[in-house]
Design a protein around this motif. Structure first.
Motif, PDB file in Angstrom:
ATOM      1  N   TYR A   1       0.814  -1.213   0.000  1.00 16.41           N
ATOM      2  CA  TYR A   1       0.000   0.000   0.000  1.00 16.41           C
ATOM      3  C   TYR A   1       0.848   1.264   0.000  1.00 16.41           C
ATOM      4  O   TYR A   1       0.472   2.258  -0.618  1.00 16.41           O
ATOM      5  CB  TYR A   1      -0.955  -0.001   1.185  1.00 16.41           C
ATOM      6  CG  TYR A   1      -2.048  -1.021   1.069  1.00 16.41           C
ATOM      7  CD1 TYR A   1      -2.832  -1.095  -0.080  1.00 16.41           C
ATOM      8  CD2 TYR A   1      -2.314  -1.925   2.082  1.00 16.41           C
ATOM      9  CE1 TYR A   1      -3.842  -2.031  -0.210  1.00 16.41           C
ATOM     10  CE2 TYR A   1      -3.327  -2.860   1.969  1.00 16.41           C
ATOM     11  CZ  TYR A   1      -4.087  -2.909   0.826  1.00 16.41           C
ATOM     12  OH  TYR A   1      -5.082  -3.826   0.699  1.00 16.41           O
TER      13      TYR A   1
ATOM     14  N   ASN B   1     -12.398  -0.866  -1.544  1.00 18.61           N
ATOM     15  CA  ASN B   1     -12.661  -1.771  -2.664  1.00 18.61           C
ATOM     16  C   ASN B   1     -11.450  -1.861  -3.588  1.00 18.61           C
ATOM     17  O   ASN B   1     -11.569  -1.815  -4.807  1.00 18.61           O
ATOM     18  CB  ASN B   1     -13.890  -1.331  -3.452  1.00 18.61           C
ATOM     19  CG  ASN B   1     -15.141  -1.337  -2.616  1.00 18.61           C
ATOM     20  OD1 ASN B   1     -15.284  -2.161  -1.720  1.00 18.61           O
ATOM     21  ND2 ASN B   1     -16.039  -0.426  -2.885  1.00 18.61           N
ATOM     22  N   ASP B   2     -10.267  -1.953  -2.985  1.00 15.53           N
ATOM     23  CA  ASP B   2      -8.980  -2.091  -3.677  1.00 15.53           C
ATOM     24  C   ASP B   2      -8.632  -0.890  -4.554  1.00 15.53           C
ATOM     25  O   ASP B   2      -7.781  -0.973  -5.417  1.00 15.53           O
ATOM     26  CB  ASP B   2      -8.932  -3.381  -4.497  1.00 15.53           C
ATOM     27  CG  ASP B   2      -7.495  -3.836  -4.733  1.00 15.53           C
ATOM     28  OD1 ASP B   2      -6.675  -3.682  -3.803  1.00 15.53           O
ATOM     29  OD2 ASP B   2      -7.190  -4.304  -5.838  1.00 15.53           O
ATOM     30  N   GLU B   3      -9.290   0.239  -4.342  1.00 16.71           N
ATOM     31  CA  GLU B   3      -8.948   1.480  -5.024  1.00 16.71           C
ATOM     32  C   GLU B   3      -8.599   2.530  -3.981  1.00 16.71           C
ATOM     33  O   GLU B   3      -9.137   2.531  -2.885  1.00 16.71           O
ATOM     34  CB  GLU B   3     -10.115   1.977  -5.874  1.00 16.71           C
ATOM     35  CG  GLU B   3     -10.387   1.121  -7.085  1.00 16.71           C
ATOM     36  CD  GLU B   3     -11.414   1.763  -8.009  1.00 16.71           C
ATOM     37  OE1 GLU B   3     -11.605   2.996  -7.932  1.00 16.71           O
ATOM     38  OE2 GLU B   3     -12.016   1.026  -8.789  1.00 16.71           O
TER      39      GLU B   3
ATOM     40  N   ILE C   1      -7.728   3.047   1.239  1.00 16.35           N
ATOM     41  CA  ILE C   1      -8.081   1.968   0.318  1.00 16.35           C
ATOM     42  C   ILE C   1      -9.541   1.584   0.546  1.00 16.35           C
ATOM     43  O   ILE C   1      -9.950   1.311   1.670  1.00 16.35           O
ATOM     44  CB  ILE C   1      -7.200   0.719   0.561  1.00 16.35           C
ATOM     45  CG1 ILE C   1      -5.722   1.068   0.498  1.00 16.35           C
ATOM     46  CG2 ILE C   1      -7.567  -0.404  -0.396  1.00 16.35           C
ATOM     47  CD1 ILE C   1      -5.222   1.465  -0.860  1.00 16.35           C
TER      48      ILE C   1
ATOM     49  N   ASP D   1      -4.442   0.643   5.604  1.00 18.74           N
ATOM     50  CA  ASP D   1      -5.594   1.082   4.815  1.00 18.74           C
ATOM     51  C   ASP D   1      -5.750   2.586   4.683  1.00 18.74           C
ATOM     52  O   ASP D   1      -6.689   3.051   4.052  1.00 18.74           O
ATOM     53  CB  ASP D   1      -6.884   0.529   5.429  1.00 18.74           C
ATOM     54  CG  ASP D   1      -6.931  -0.984   5.367  1.00 18.74           C
ATOM     55  OD1 ASP D   1      -6.352  -1.552   4.433  1.00 18.74           O
ATOM     56  OD2 ASP D   1      -7.534  -1.594   6.257  1.00 18.74           O
TER      57      ASP D   1
END
Length: 95
Positions: A3, A51-53, A49, A30
């Motif tokens: 990340y 929904n992985d965006e 982060i 996150d």
């Protein structure tokens, strides 16, 4: 890719590679809260982060000419953001 690398790539997309400086205030798995200096301005930027965006929020901007009066306000805003909605994301998910 971790990340932290994704946060850096997001800043590169927003400001241009090598066209900004930043200071991390806090970072977890996150979420990341940082102060960015670019284009003659300072901005308080939150990234998280979802929904992985990576979702980006620019919470405040100020000019360096006004840094004396704005710095205290910015520090209170950063502390409040960290203590409220981002404390769980940052402290609960260290990389």
């Amino acid at each position: 890719m971790n990340y932290e690398q994704r946060y850096l790539e997001t800043l590169d997309e927003l400001y241009g590679i090598g066209k900004y400086e930043f200071e991390k205030i806090a970072q977890g798995k996150d979420a990341c809260l940082c102060l960015v200096s670019a284009r003659g301005r300072f901005e308080l930027v939150r990234m998280h982060i979802q929904n992985d965006e990576i979702q980006v929020s620019i919470d405040a901007k100020f000019n360096p000419e006004k840094i004396g009066s704005e710095l205290l306000r910015m520090s209170f805003l950063a502390k409040n953001l960290y203590a409220t909605d981002y404390k769980r994301l940052i402290e609960g998910n260290y990389i």
